[in-house]
Write an enzyme that holds these catalytic residues in place. Structure first.
Site, short mmCIF file in Angstrom:
data_model
loop_
_atom_site.label_atom_id
_atom_site.label_comp_id
_atom_site.label_asym_id
_atom_site.label_seq_id
_atom_site.Cartn_x
_atom_site.Cartn_y
_atom_site.Cartn_z
N HIS A 156 37.45 41.56 37.50
CA HIS A 156 37.92 42.52 36.51
C HIS A 156 37.40 42.22 35.11
O HIS A 156 37.37 43.11 34.27
CB HIS A 156 39.45 42.56 36.49
CG HIS A 156 40.05 43.37 37.60
ND1 HIS A 156 40.28 42.86 38.85
CD2 HIS A 156 40.43 44.67 37.64
CE1 HIS A 156 40.79 43.82 39.63
NE2 HIS A 156 40.89 44.93 38.92
N GLY A 157 37.05 40.99 34.86
CA GLY A 157 36.56 40.70 33.51
C GLY A 157 36.03 39.29 33.40
O GLY A 157 36.50 38.39 34.08
#
Lengths: 465, 359
Positions: free
Chosen positions: A317-318
């Site tokens: 996600h990041g």
């Protein structure tokens, strides 16, 4: 290009529909490939090369695996393709995280690369990997037609923000798919519902979140209001996008897997992750968790497997340690539920609902922060530890101004609107619904157009993946 | 019915798309700006993405019935979703205003520094008398009453008082929400005579508006009409004329030419507030040959100054208006000889809170 843009709605889409249904079926995958490349290049002309390289790697790997099936070369091809595609993802997405970490630990001053992340790289990398691995496992037949393979990877409805479509899901549909008025109608309805969720609800919630970020003296109440708005925005934005992707797929004869199933109705986080971004969850299950042994190993090994899967989920996600922590928190919660309190949650459903919402809300503070210190700032604001007031005029203004929006958004997160419509369609109101439905669909299109004509702030939150 | 629905939707997007590409609107009167045109897209480059972003801008600007769609959005947000503002503009009892908050202390500090710089470079060693006056924006009277977030006006006054060594003239009690146009941020000249009178008194000059009367300049649809995209009844453009203002003349120092004090062509332009002295300009002068004294006034001002300066023309033989948004303070001495004039720094809270515009 965004689905929620005038160029897409009023130029790209009608032109594609006209061409797609005008040409013979044999040429339709080529049309989809070419238009999808234009769609991708519209937002990122420079990184077209990156996606073409990834497609080439996946395509050649499939051919090599098929050619050398049963031999070492097939395994080498699979491994090299996996390393190459993950390597590209790692380079663009995680290189600066690695450099910052090394600099932080070793006290060095290695300059950051500051690379812009190619749009959708996390999504199409996983799609290519699923193809390569499934061909290697013998689950999927090799795709020898480069146009068909290219069309699978870059097909614009799911290219930028999912759902993650595995090759197995649409292999047959690439060869033979049926378009019909019913499918097209169902697709159009789904698309417009998604467009409405995105433009009329998610974007307005985003404006509220932005108002909080711009606030000089945000109050405790504003911090909570912003986080609730962010939570709703994230769901409506992402699920709205998935609705649009699925709807567009149907118009062109494809059936994509569902990605969301009203996750805020969950009574446990285990259930939540079976309803939220489902294609990502099943991807990690099938390509990481199960190959690691899943839960058919010793307890210690099983805990490690869960930590690995959720750590990777977080990092997917990041590129930040706050994302890793975000993922590991879910991993820990899932372990806790499995071992101790899952039954308690199922027996006390209201508590379970509240538990899911509160835990997810708190993890989103980590999720939306740029880093760990940003997350600490967010928590401080929510509990008044930064010295902010409990509430102020600005907070009350935004609460009053956005109350209906928040209530409608919360309603849109439940199946109630769909069930109500379904009930009306079956009962005595059916003739009325039949007449009003086309009017309502046209109204959604025109209302969304009104917002887009007067709009400027319109990103997809999951674009950074 | 499904086929009909699909046909309807497809017809809408096809028709909309064709009309969008055929659009060639150059200027939006409601939004008072140039519109991006398709020809601008052709001039852009592909590889750096500029062509695509220009195309998106052109699509928005050239979409058919743009003003209608903007109005639909505004009314949906305002009347259906119950939002209190659209693009920051709210309406209360027919009067529109744009929210302005929070106080930007750095901006106010910047404005103070600019004024101090003028004091040091232009006014030091002269016999000028200096004054400051803050013009409150409409939110002071509207937003506060409604409980909406507003600037910290007290803190702004405090900063100016501490930072500037000059006589401060307070006009807050002389105004109300009704003194401003309903459709524009500016004040209505017809309602600011008490302000002009108070300024004159504080600066020690007689206030003379003898025999001047209020004239009707026709309907006035201000900046908020287009920006809000909501239905707003037009204001009336009223102005004082005649009497002691009869023989006054105005000049633009940058061009050297005479300009009308009340510019009727300006009232028909993109910004009808240009009616007053032809709109914003770096250096303007109003001369009153009938003034009973030879006092001179220099006003460092923003757009609000354009409508109040004529009301002071009866009190001064010569009024020089300086707009630091269009002229740099370093070249002022080339145009103005600072001797013993009254110097008034007359700025609205809006400019002080966004003072990067001042040079």
């Amino acid at each position: 290009m965004l689905f929620s843009s005038l160029i897409f709605l009023y130029a790209f889409l009608p032109l594609l529909i006209l061409l797609y249904f005008a040409i013979p079926k044999g040429g339709r995958n080529l049309i989809l490939l070419l238009f999808s490349l234009v769609f991708y290049a519209w937002g990122e002309p420079k990184y077209l090369v990156c996606i073409l390289v990834s497609i080439t790697i996946g395509y050649l790997a499939g051919l090599l695996i098929h050619r050398y099936r049963g031999r070492l070369m097939a395994k080498i091809s699979m491994i090299l393709a996996t390393i190459a595609t993950l390597g590209l993802l790692g380079y663009f997405k995680y290189a600066d995280l690695l450099i910052r970490t090394v600099n932080g630990i070793a006290g060095s001053s290695i300059p950051l690369l500051r690379l812009a992340l190619p749009i959708g790289i996390s999504f199409y990398t996983f799609q290519i990997l699923s193809y390569v691995i499934d061909v290697y496992r013998g689950k999927a037949e090799v795709q020898k037609n480069p146009i068909n393979f290219g069309a699978y990877v870059v097909f614009f409805p799911q290219l930028i923000a999912g759902p993650i479509v595995r090759y197995l899901d649409i292999a047959e549909q690439l060869k033979t798919r049926r378009c019909s008025w019913d499918l097209a109608y169902s697709g159009a309805v789904r698309f417009l519902v998604g467009l409405g969720k995105k433009v009329l609800l998610a974007n307005q919630l985003g404006a509220l979140v932005q108002a909080f970020d711009s606030s000089v003296e945000a109050s405790v109440l504003f911090a909570w209001l912003a986080m609730v708005a962010y939570m709703l925005q994230l769901y409506l934005d992402f699920s709205g996008y998935s609705d649009m992707a699925i709807g567009l797929g149907r118009i062109f004869g494809f059936e994509f897997p569902e990605n969301f199933n009203y996750p805020f109705l969950s009574v446990s986080l285990t259930e939540f992750w079976r309803r939220w971004h489902m294609t990502l969850g099943t991807w990690f299950r099938d390509y990481v968790y199960i190959p690691l042994g899943g839960n058919r190993v010793s307890k210690g090994r099983w805990l490690i497997n869960i930590a690995v899967v959720w750590g990777l989920t977080g990092l997917w996600h990041g590129a930040g340690w706050n994302f890793l922590l975000w993922g590991l928190i879910f991993g820990a919660a899932l372990i806790g539920e499995k071992l101790w309190y899952h039954k308690f949650l199922e027996r006390n459903r209201w508590f379970g609902h509240l538990y899911v919402l509160v835990v997810f809300l708190f993890t989103l503070v980590l999720f939306r922060a740029n880093d760990l210190s940003g997350a600490l700032t967010g928590f401080s604001a929510m509990f008044g530890l930064d010295g902010g007031p409990v509430y102020n005029a600005e907070t009350l203004y935004h609460l009053r101004s956005n109350l209906i929006l928040l209530l409608l958004s919360a309603l849109a997160c439940t199946p109630l609107p769909v069930r109500t419509l379904g009930w009306c369609e079956k009962g005595r109101l059916a003739p009325v619904v039949t007449v009003l439905k086309p009017v309502a669909l046209a109204a959604i299109l025109l209302l969304c157009t009104a917002f887009l004509v007067d709009g400027s702030f319109n990103p997809f939150l999951y674009f950074r993946f | 019915m499904k086929k009909l629905t699909l046909a309807l939707l497809f017809a809408l997007i096809l028709a909309g798309g064709i009309a969008m590409f055929l659009g060639n609107t150059e200027v939006s009167l409601s939004e008072r700006r140039q519109m991006t045109q398709w020809s601008d897209v052709a001039d852009s480059k592909i590889l750096n993405g500029k062509l695509m972003s220009k195309a998106e801008d052109a699509a928005m600007d050239q979409f058919p019935l743009r003003d209608t769609f903007r109005s639909v959005k505004a009314n949906f947000l305002y009347r259906v979703m119950g939002q209190l503002d659209n693009n920051g503009i709210y309406i209360h009892e027919g009067s529109a205003a744009k929210l302005e908050y929070p106080l930007d202390e750095l901006s106010v500090r910047n404005a103070i520094n600019k004024i101090q710089n003028i004091q040091n470079t232009c006014l030091r060693g002269t016999r000028v008398k200096t004054y400051t006056c803050i013009i409150p924006d409409k939110n002071y009277y509207l937003a506060q009453e409604l409980g909406y977030p507003v600037l910290d006006y007290g803190r702004m006054e405090e900063m100016l008082s501490e930072g500037l060594n000059m006589t401060s003239i307070d006009i807050y009690d002389l105004l109300s929400a009704d003194a401003y146009y309903a459709t524009d941020p500016h004040w209505d000249q017809a309602d600011i005579v008490p302000v002009a009178e108070h300024l004159a008194q504080q600066m020690g000059v007689p206030f003379l508006l003898d025999d001047a009367t209020v004239q009707d300049g026709g309907p006035f649809s201000g900046a908020y009409t287009g920006q809000s995209a909501l239905t707003l009844a037009a204001d009336k453009l009223s102005y004082w004329d005649g009497g002691i203002l009869e023989n006054c003349k105005a000049y633009d120092l940058s061009t050297g030419g005479e300009i009308p004090i009340y510019d009727f062509a300006g009232a028909q332009s993109n910004d009808p507030y240009n009616f007053f002295l032809g709109g914003a300009a770096p250096l303007q002068v109003i001369e009153n040959p009938d003034c009973p004294n030879d006092r001179e006034l220099i006003i460092f001002r923003d757009s609000f100054g354009s409508s109040i300066a004529p009301l002071l023309a009866g009190s001064y033989h010569r009024i020089t208006l300086v707009d630091l948004r269009y002229v740099h303070s370093s070249i002022l001495k080339q145009y103005i000889q600072f001797t013993d004039q009254d110097v008034l720094f007359l700025y609205s809270t809006l400019i002080l809170n966004q003072s990067s515009a001042l040079r």
